[in-house]
Design a protein around this motif. Structure first.
Motif, mmCIF file in Angstrom:
data_model
loop_
_atom_site.group_PDB
_atom_site.id
_atom_site.type_symbol
_atom_site.label_atom_id
_atom_site.label_comp_id
_atom_site.label_asym_id
_atom_site.label_seq_id
_atom_site.Cartn_x
_atom_site.Cartn_y
_atom_site.Cartn_z
ATOM 1 N N HIS A 68 -6.347 24.987 33.205
ATOM 2 C CA HIS A 68 -6.166 26.264 32.516
ATOM 3 C C HIS A 68 -4.688 26.447 32.194
ATOM 4 O O HIS A 68 -3.849 26.407 33.102
ATOM 5 N N HIS A 69 -4.360 26.611 30.927
ATOM 6 C CA HIS A 69 -2.968 26.800 30.518
ATOM 7 C C HIS A 69 -2.687 28.273 30.267
ATOM 8 O O HIS A 69 -3.330 28.902 29.429
ATOM 9 N N VAL A 70 -1.739 28.794 31.012
ATOM 10 C CA VAL A 70 -1.382 30.212 30.886
ATOM 11 C C VAL A 70 -0.088 30.349 30.089
ATOM 12 O O VAL A 70 0.604 29.368 29.809
ATOM 13 N N MET A 71 0.224 31.577 29.728
ATOM 14 C CA MET A 71 1.400 31.844 28.901
ATOM 15 C C MET A 71 2.676 31.308 29.538
ATOM 16 O O MET A 71 2.873 31.414 30.753
ATOM 17 N N ASN A 72 3.523 30.772 28.678
ATOM 18 C CA ASN A 72 4.804 30.249 29.131
ATOM 19 C C ASN A 72 5.819 31.385 29.234
ATOM 20 O O ASN A 72 6.096 32.062 28.242
ATOM 21 N N PRO A 73 6.427 31.612 30.412
ATOM 22 C CA PRO A 73 7.402 32.700 30.556
ATOM 23 C C PRO A 73 8.767 32.324 29.971
ATOM 24 O O PRO A 73 9.763 32.164 30.688
ATOM 25 N N ASP A 74 8.796 32.190 28.659
ATOM 26 C CA ASP A 74 9.979 31.750 27.924
ATOM 27 C C ASP A 74 10.775 32.981 27.479
ATOM 28 O O ASP A 74 10.313 33.744 26.624
ATOM 29 N N PRO A 75 11.971 33.188 28.036
ATOM 30 C CA PRO A 75 12.744 34.374 27.668
ATOM 31 C C PRO A 75 13.118 34.444 26.186
ATOM 32 O O PRO A 75 13.315 35.542 25.666
ATOM 33 N N TYR A 76 13.193 33.308 25.509
ATOM 34 C CA TYR A 76 13.604 33.295 24.104
ATOM 35 C C TYR A 76 12.418 33.458 23.151
ATOM 36 O O TYR A 76 12.445 34.294 22.250
ATOM 37 N N ARG A 77 11.364 32.695 23.357
ATOM 38 C CA ARG A 77 10.237 32.718 22.429
ATOM 39 C C ARG A 77 8.979 33.362 23.008
ATOM 40 O O ARG A 77 8.004 33.599 22.281
ATOM 41 N N GLY A 78 8.946 33.623 24.279
ATOM 42 C CA GLY A 78 7.735 34.117 24.914
ATOM 43 C C GLY A 78 7.310 35.491 24.445
ATOM 44 O O GLY A 78 8.134 36.323 24.041
ATOM 45 N N THR A 79 6.012 35.753 24.536
ATOM 46 C CA THR A 79 5.435 37.021 24.094
ATOM 47 C C THR A 79 6.064 38.217 24.794
ATOM 48 O O THR A 79 6.286 39.269 24.192
ATOM 49 N N PHE A 80 6.366 38.063 26.084
ATOM 50 C CA PHE A 80 6.899 39.168 26.881
ATOM 51 C C PHE A 80 8.394 39.018 27.202
ATOM 52 O O PHE A 80 8.901 39.689 28.108
ATOM 53 N N GLY A 81 9.076 38.152 26.471
ATOM 54 C CA GLY A 81 10.510 37.986 26.716
ATOM 55 C C GLY A 81 10.776 37.533 28.141
ATOM 56 O O GLY A 81 10.227 36.533 28.598
ATOM 57 N N SER A 82 11.600 38.290 28.864
ATOM 58 C CA SER A 82 11.952 37.945 30.252
ATOM 59 C C SER A 82 11.163 38.754 31.277
ATOM 60 O O SER A 82 11.536 38.804 32.447
ATOM 61 N N ASP A 83 10.078 39.389 30.856
ATOM 62 C CA ASP A 83 9.287 40.237 31.748
ATOM 63 C C ASP A 83 8.369 39.384 32.622
ATOM 64 O O ASP A 83 7.218 39.102 32.263
ATOM 65 N N ALA A 84 8.865 38.976 33.776
ATOM 66 C CA ALA A 84 8.110 38.091 34.663
ATOM 67 C C ALA A 84 6.790 38.715 35.101
ATOM 68 O O ALA A 84 5.773 38.028 35.218
#
Length: 478
Positions: free
Chosen positions: A218-234
């Motif tokens: 199962h692949h979950v969202m990548n916590p990417d601060p630059y391109r991620g959907t939620f920015g840096s919101d861990a």
């Protein structure tokens, strides 16, 4: 001129892409009208004279490679380099030309090319005994294992030696499934964990995945601060893991695997605090937590010895390779005695894992890193390099993001900072220009628009300055 040519090529108006590349690569850095052309930056001096090369020419090697090696092999540069010698942070081609290696054999050369301490350890052991396997006793493997576990936090005290990062991740996944009694694995999008039939499933980049069953991954969202959907919101990314487990699985998982710094994915450092939240969720669902340290381990990040330590967590299993051997085929899985014991259910054996030569070389790597204080060195040089790259970012619009820490860095190139449009064609041009200036960097990210800067850890402040000056020179035409 460069931007205009690239736009015309993209629109198909009279300029062929190959012609664009040829003209841009051969052009000099732009200078104000009437001003003399800028001189390219000079590589720092280095006291080493390469041996004259009398072997097969690069063109012949390339033809034989196409004839006798698998067609899936790829190469860098329009005209592939024939690299014949290396010394510390530098490489030499068949003509004796020196290059600054900013990619370290794909983040594998940690101490430096042909470091004398490691070469000596390997040669001396080879003279005595090259191979036996673990059916007999040998001091090298236990000395190496003891030294390696001394670097690990918590109860990570048992080592299984293998030959690569892919093998390490395969074994870690097996351990997770056996120990937990569950099957489902959770991995991140944009991750790379290997290219075997099993680890292709864990990998989250379509460019590396063949159309075969990947099996309960199962692949979950990548916590990417630059391109991620939620920015840096861990917390938002962690909530998505919880929802994925609740809605996309039985509610029980075998494990969760992540690189703290995604390497192939473009040097993406996970959002701060993410792993602690993710580990808590996964453990509540019955899974174990695996840290893939194949690229980020052994002090490369500068601030910590292991990448996972930047997130304030202790994994249940840690996988490592690449820098552990400075170029030797060596990998390892380190875990707790409890988890390690599950493999006693059947015969678990690795013919070459922990062989005397690789163990002697691996122990020498650990000693060199300590003796030469490479972690502190990475912190110092890396901090200087990041500062200079961020200044360069202010000057050149093509630089969308500068990220990472220590000597585990990425520079993402975009054509539009607001839209973050990948600068794929421009990256190709700059890649060639940097090579012509004597600098070898890596490329990463799904679109290949991220320069991966991960040199041998002996890379100096002068090297960093030369790299940034060369990037400035190459980008001045854009």
């Amino acid at each position: 001129m460069a931007a205009s040519l690239l736009r015309r090529a993209a629109s198909g108006r009279g300029v062929r892409p190959a012609e664009v590349l040829r003209r841009l690569v051969s052009s000099e850095a732009a200078a104000p009208q009437g001003a003399p052309p800028r001189s390219p930056p000079e590589m720092p001096p280095f006291d080493h004279q390469p041996r004259p090369y009398a072997g097969m020419a690069g063109a012949e090697i390339f033809e034989k490679r196409k004839a006798f090696l698998g067609p899936s092999l790829f190469h860098y540069y329009q005209k592939p380099l024939n690299i014949v010698e290396g010394k510390m942070q530098y490489l030499y081609d068949e003509h004796g030309r020196r290059y600054l290696d900013c990619f370290g054999g794909i983040v594998t050369v940690s101490c430096g090319h042909c470091h004398p301490d490691i070469v000596n350890a390997v040669v001396e052991q080879t003279k005595l005994l090259q191979h036996t396997t673990t059916i007999y006793l040998h001091h090298a493997i236990v000395e190496f294992a003891e030294a390696l576990t001394s670097k690990m936090p918590g109860n990570l005290k048992v080592v299984y030696f293998v030959n690569s990062g892919t093998e390490a991740n395969e074994l870690a996944m097996l351990m997770a499934r056996l120990y937990s009694g569950n099957l489902s694995m959770v991995a991140l999008r944009n991750a790379y964990h290997g290219g075997s039939a099993g680890t292709i499933g864990l990998t989250g980049l379509q460019t590396w995945k063949y159309p075969i069953p990947q099996g309960e991954i199962h692949h979950v969202m990548n916590p990417d601060p630059y391109r991620g959907t939620f920015g840096s919101d861990a917390a938002a990314y962690a909530k998505e893991i919880e929802e994925h487990i609740n809605y996309g699985s039985s509610g029980r998982v075998a494990g969760f695997i992540a690189e703290t710094f995604q390497g192939v994915g473009g040097a993406v450092e996970l959002a701060p605090g993410y792993l602690k939240l993710a580990y808590d969720i996964v453990r509540k669902a019955g899974g174990v937590c695996i840290a893939d340290e194949v690229q980020s381990g052994f002090g490369r990040t500068g601030s910590h010895y292991w990448g996972f330590q930047t997130q304030g967590v202790i994994p249940d299993i840690v996988t490592m390779a690449k820098g552990i051997g400075n170029g030797l085929p060596l990998g390892a899985v380190v875990t707790t005695p409890e988890i390690a014991s599950v493999l006693t259910q059947k015969i678990q054996f690795n013919t070459f894992g922990g062989n005397p030569v690789c163990s002697a070389g691996g122990l020498a790597v650990l000693k060199v890193l300590d003796k030469e204080k490479r972690q502190a060195h990475c912190a110092y040089v890396g901090s200087h390099l990041v500062d200079r790259l961020k200044v360069l970012q202010q000057k050149h619009e093509i630089i969308g993001d500068v990220r990472g820490r220590g000597l585990m860095l990425g520079v993402e190139l975009v054509t539009d900072r607001k839209e973050k449009t990948p600068a794929k064609a421009e990256t190709t041009v700059l890649f060639e220009k940097l090579k012509d200036l004597g600098i070898l960097v890596g490329k990463g990210g799904l679109h290949g628009n991220v320069f991966r800067i991960k040199p041998p850890m002996c890379f100096s402040k002068d090297d960093a300055d030369f790299l940034v000056d060369a990037m400035d020179y190459a980008m001045s035409g854009f």
